[in-house]
Design a protein around this motif. Sequence first.
Motif, short mmCIF file in Angstrom:
data_model
loop_
_atom_site.label_atom_id
_atom_site.label_comp_id
_atom_site.label_asym_id
_atom_site.label_seq_id
_atom_site.Cartn_x
_atom_site.Cartn_y
_atom_site.Cartn_z
N TRP A 309 0.83 -1.20 0.00
CA TRP A 309 0.00 0.00 0.00
C TRP A 309 0.87 1.25 0.00
N TRP A 310 2.00 1.22 0.73
CA TRP A 310 2.88 2.39 0.76
C TRP A 310 3.55 2.61 -0.59
N ALA A 311 3.91 1.55 -1.28
CA ALA A 311 4.50 1.68 -2.60
C ALA A 311 3.54 2.35 -3.57
N GLU A 312 2.25 2.04 -3.45
CA GLU A 312 1.25 2.67 -4.31
C GLU A 312 1.08 4.15 -3.98
N VAL A 313 1.09 4.48 -2.69
CA VAL A 313 1.00 5.89 -2.29
C VAL A 313 2.18 6.67 -2.84
N ALA A 314 3.38 6.11 -2.74
CA ALA A 314 4.57 6.78 -3.24
C ALA A 314 4.51 6.97 -4.75
N ARG A 315 4.00 5.96 -5.47
CA ARG A 315 3.92 6.07 -6.93
C ARG A 315 2.96 7.16 -7.35
N LEU A 316 1.80 7.21 -6.72
CA LEU A 316 0.82 8.23 -7.05
C LEU A 316 1.34 9.62 -6.71
N SER A 317 2.09 9.73 -5.62
CA SER A 317 2.65 11.03 -5.22
C SER A 317 3.56 11.57 -6.30
N GLU A 318 4.35 10.73 -6.92
CA GLU A 318 5.30 11.17 -7.94
C GLU A 318 4.62 11.41 -9.27
N ASP A 319 3.57 10.61 -9.58
CA ASP A 319 2.96 10.69 -10.90
C ASP A 319 1.90 11.78 -11.00
#
Length: 335
Positions: A309-319
């Motif tokens: 779940w944290w990996a997805e949050v980080a990806r959305l933050s950058e994209d």
Amino acid sequence: MRISVVDVGSNTVRLVVADAAGGVPLPVHTAKWRLRLSEEVSPGRDIPPEAVERLVRAVAEASGTAARWGAPGPLAFATAVVRSAPNRLQVLRAVRAGTGVELCTLPGEVEAELTFLAARRWAGWRSGPLALLDIGGGSLEVAFGRGRLPDFVASLPLGAGRLTHEFFADEDPPSPERVRALRRRVRHQLRDVAARIRWEGPRTAVVTSRTFQQLGRLCGAAPGRYGPFVERRLRRGELRRAVDRLAALPAAERSALPGISAPRAAQSLAGAVVGHTAMKLSGLKTAEVCPWAIREGVLLRHLEDGPSWWAEVARLSEDAAPPEPVPLRIASATR
């Protein structure tokens, strides 16, 4: 097993290193670095290069400290002051290039969800339907739910630092007219969310954040040296009187009051107005001051749901593109 969280807020960078072997994040080391970004960054403006450099240094020190305590690779996030900056992506990339840490921004709704999880775990299931208020430097998060995660959340641009800059920057102490103008703003933006809280009829109300902790102390709650397990309550009537006490003093003198720290003295009045107005409109006469907040929520979510779940949050933050300012954002979930 140890894990760590780095929280980049409006005033400080905070590190928590926790033991997590038993599924409960028990802190073994905490540290903070003062940035006071809210004093330099106006809402809607870029974070200046010198502030970005200080931020990079602070995150690097926090990451190194976490590693020395046996918790490499911190879960690092930034709240409203970075999230709302037009140069947000450049700031995130500068931190990654300078430290190797993947700093991400959390949407206000996600902040509210994580803080609600922390409050639920702290208060326990006996607390029943739970309402949450969390005042940050840039935003106010509100949540309500009956289970582990909230049924609805809202993130409003009613942070104590933001409103202090907008309403009180050139008057110290502010005039009664300015205080009334601030209260009108808060009432207008909270109207719909507060109506939802009243309709839900929570059994328990919880407030979190340093702002509420300091206001609780000002209103008579036990000091921090008594430890986290002492019950601390914030009563609406006492908070209303605290508004008058704070409004009568210049910022430099507020830090002499119980609980009000010098770095947060200037924004304590705006925080008190937001807190009191939110409690009044929501029909909350008293609330428990919870020592757990977003950092504990991040740790708990990581432990309970795993790292994906944290990996997805980080990806959305950058994209994602930089967010547009909006007066109200509500996310609903199926109960």
